[in-house]
Write an enzyme that holds these catalytic residues in place. Structure first.
Site, mmCIF file in Angstrom:
data_model
loop_
_atom_site.group_PDB
_atom_site.id
_atom_site.type_symbol
_atom_site.label_atom_id
_atom_site.label_comp_id
_atom_site.label_asym_id
_atom_site.label_seq_id
_atom_site.Cartn_x
_atom_site.Cartn_y
_atom_site.Cartn_z
ATOM 1 N N GLU A 44 0.842 -1.210 0.000
ATOM 2 C CA GLU A 44 0.000 0.000 0.000
ATOM 3 C C GLU A 44 0.870 1.252 0.000
ATOM 4 O O GLU A 44 2.113 1.181 0.055
ATOM 5 C CB GLU A 44 -0.937 -0.050 1.209
ATOM 6 N N ALA A 46 0.766 5.764 1.042
ATOM 7 C CA ALA A 46 0.062 6.887 1.654
ATOM 8 C C ALA A 46 -0.871 7.551 0.648
ATOM 9 O O ALA A 46 -1.897 8.125 1.025
ATOM 10 C CB ALA A 46 1.069 7.900 2.194
ATOM 11 N N TYR A 48 -3.398 6.437 -1.338
ATOM 12 C CA TYR A 48 -4.093 5.135 -1.245
ATOM 13 C C TYR A 48 -4.271 4.396 -2.575
ATOM 14 O O TYR A 48 -4.152 3.190 -2.634
ATOM 15 C CB TYR A 48 -5.486 5.323 -0.627
ATOM 16 N N CYS A 53 -1.935 -5.141 -5.411
ATOM 17 C CA CYS A 53 -2.363 -6.381 -4.765
ATOM 18 C C CYS A 53 -1.244 -7.427 -4.778
ATOM 19 O O CYS A 53 -0.354 -7.406 -5.640
ATOM 20 C CB CYS A 53 -3.560 -6.971 -5.490
ATOM 21 N N GLU A 55 -1.434 -10.535 -5.641
ATOM 22 C CA GLU A 55 -1.469 -11.393 -6.834
ATOM 23 C C GLU A 55 -0.716 -10.745 -7.983
ATOM 24 O O GLU A 55 0.015 -11.404 -8.738
ATOM 25 C CB GLU A 55 -2.921 -11.656 -7.259
ATOM 26 N N CYS A 84 -9.374 -9.655 -6.620
ATOM 27 C CA CYS A 84 -10.158 -8.580 -7.254
ATOM 28 C C CYS A 84 -10.175 -8.774 -8.766
ATOM 29 O O CYS A 84 -9.400 -9.550 -9.330
ATOM 30 C CB CYS A 84 -9.582 -7.220 -6.879
ATOM 31 N N CYS A 87 -6.856 -8.190 -10.721
ATOM 32 C CA CYS A 87 -5.900 -9.306 -10.609
ATOM 33 C C CYS A 87 -6.340 -10.493 -11.453
ATOM 34 O O CYS A 87 -5.516 -11.157 -12.086
ATOM 35 C CB CYS A 87 -5.733 -9.711 -9.149
HETATM 36 N N1 THU Z 1 -5.791 -6.825 -2.029
HETATM 37 C C1 THU Z 1 -4.980 -7.796 -2.507
HETATM 38 O O1 THU Z 1 -3.762 -7.781 -2.263
HETATM 39 N N2 THU Z 1 -5.530 -8.766 -3.284
HETATM 40 C C2 THU Z 1 -6.844 -8.834 -3.608
HETATM 41 O O2 THU Z 1 -7.227 -9.666 -4.406
HETATM 42 C C3 THU Z 1 -7.795 -7.936 -2.972
HETATM 43 C C4 THU Z 1 -7.213 -6.749 -2.296
HETATM 44 C C5 THU Z 1 -5.206 -5.788 -1.183
HETATM 45 C C6 THU Z 1 -5.209 -4.411 -1.762
HETATM 46 C C7 THU Z 1 -5.178 -3.562 -0.535
HETATM 47 O O3 THU Z 1 -3.832 -3.448 -0.100
HETATM 48 C C8 THU Z 1 -5.935 -4.379 0.505
HETATM 49 O O4 THU Z 1 -5.947 -5.705 0.014
HETATM 50 C C9 THU Z 1 -7.352 -3.911 0.769
HETATM 51 O O5 THU Z 1 -8.047 -3.737 -0.410
#
Ligand code: THU
Length: 130
Positions: A44, A46, A48, A53, A55, A84, A87
Site C-alpha cells: 500500500e 500513503a 491510497y 495487490c 497477486e 479482485c 488481478c
Molecule cells: N488486495 C490484494 O492484495 N488482493 C486482492 O485480491 C484484494 C485486495 C489488497 C489491496 C489492498 O492493499 C488491501 O488488500 C485492501 O483492499
C-alpha cells in the site's frame, strides 16, 4: 509442488505484506510451468490509490523473470478473500486455465479455475491482427 505447499509459501510471504492503511494483509504464491514459485504481497501507499495487490506483485515478478505460463496461485488472507477483478484479468493473460487456491489464516482453503472466476475474459484473441 502441492497446493498445500503453495499455501504455506503464500502464508510465509504474507508476513511481508505492507498494509498499514487497510490492515488487510495478503500473501500470494504463484506456480509457473517451469516449476518455479514467485511470491507476492500487497504493497500500500500513503497515496491510497497506488496500492498493488499481492497477486499482481507475484505476477509481475514471474513475468520479469521470463515466465509466461501460470499454473496455479495460492492466496492467503485472514478470511479467505477472493482476488479482485483487476488481478483476475492480469492472471488470465498468462494462465487462463490456472488454479486459484484461496486460503484463510487457519489454512482452510477452496479452489477455483480462473476460467470460472473470470469467464469470457478479454484476451489476445479479442485484438485485431497486427
Ligand atoms: N488486495 C490484494 O492484495 N488482493 C486482492 O485480491 C484484494 C485486495 C489488497 C489491496 C489492498 O492493499 C488491501 O488488500 C485492501 O483492499
Amino acid at each position: 509442488m502441492t497446493d498445500k505447499e503453495l499455501i504455506a509459501l503464500a502464508g510465509q510471504a504474507r508476513a511481508n505484506a505492507y498494509a498499514p492503511y487497510s490492515n488487510y494483509r495478503v500473501g500470494a504464491a504463484l506456480l509457473t510451468a517451469s516449476g518455479q514459485v514467485y511470491t507476492g504481497v500487497n504493497v500500500e501507499n500513503a497515496s491510497y490509490g497506488l496500492a498493488i495487490c499481492a497477486e499482481r506483485t507475484a505476477a509481475v515478478k514471474a513475468v520479469s523473470a521470463g515466465e509466461r505460463e501460470f499454473v496455479a496461485i495460492a492466496v492467503v488472507t485472514d478470511n479467505g478473500g477472493s482476488p479482485c477483478g483487476a488481478c483476475r484479468q492480469v492472471l488470465a493473460e498468462f494462465g487462463p486455465q490456472m488454479r486459484v487456491v484461496l486460503a484463510d489464516a487457519s489454512g482452510k482453503s477452496r479452489t477455483y479455475l480462473l476460467s470460472d472466476l473470470l469467464p469470457d475474459y478479454f484476451g489476445p484473441a479479442n485484438l485485431p491482427k497486427r
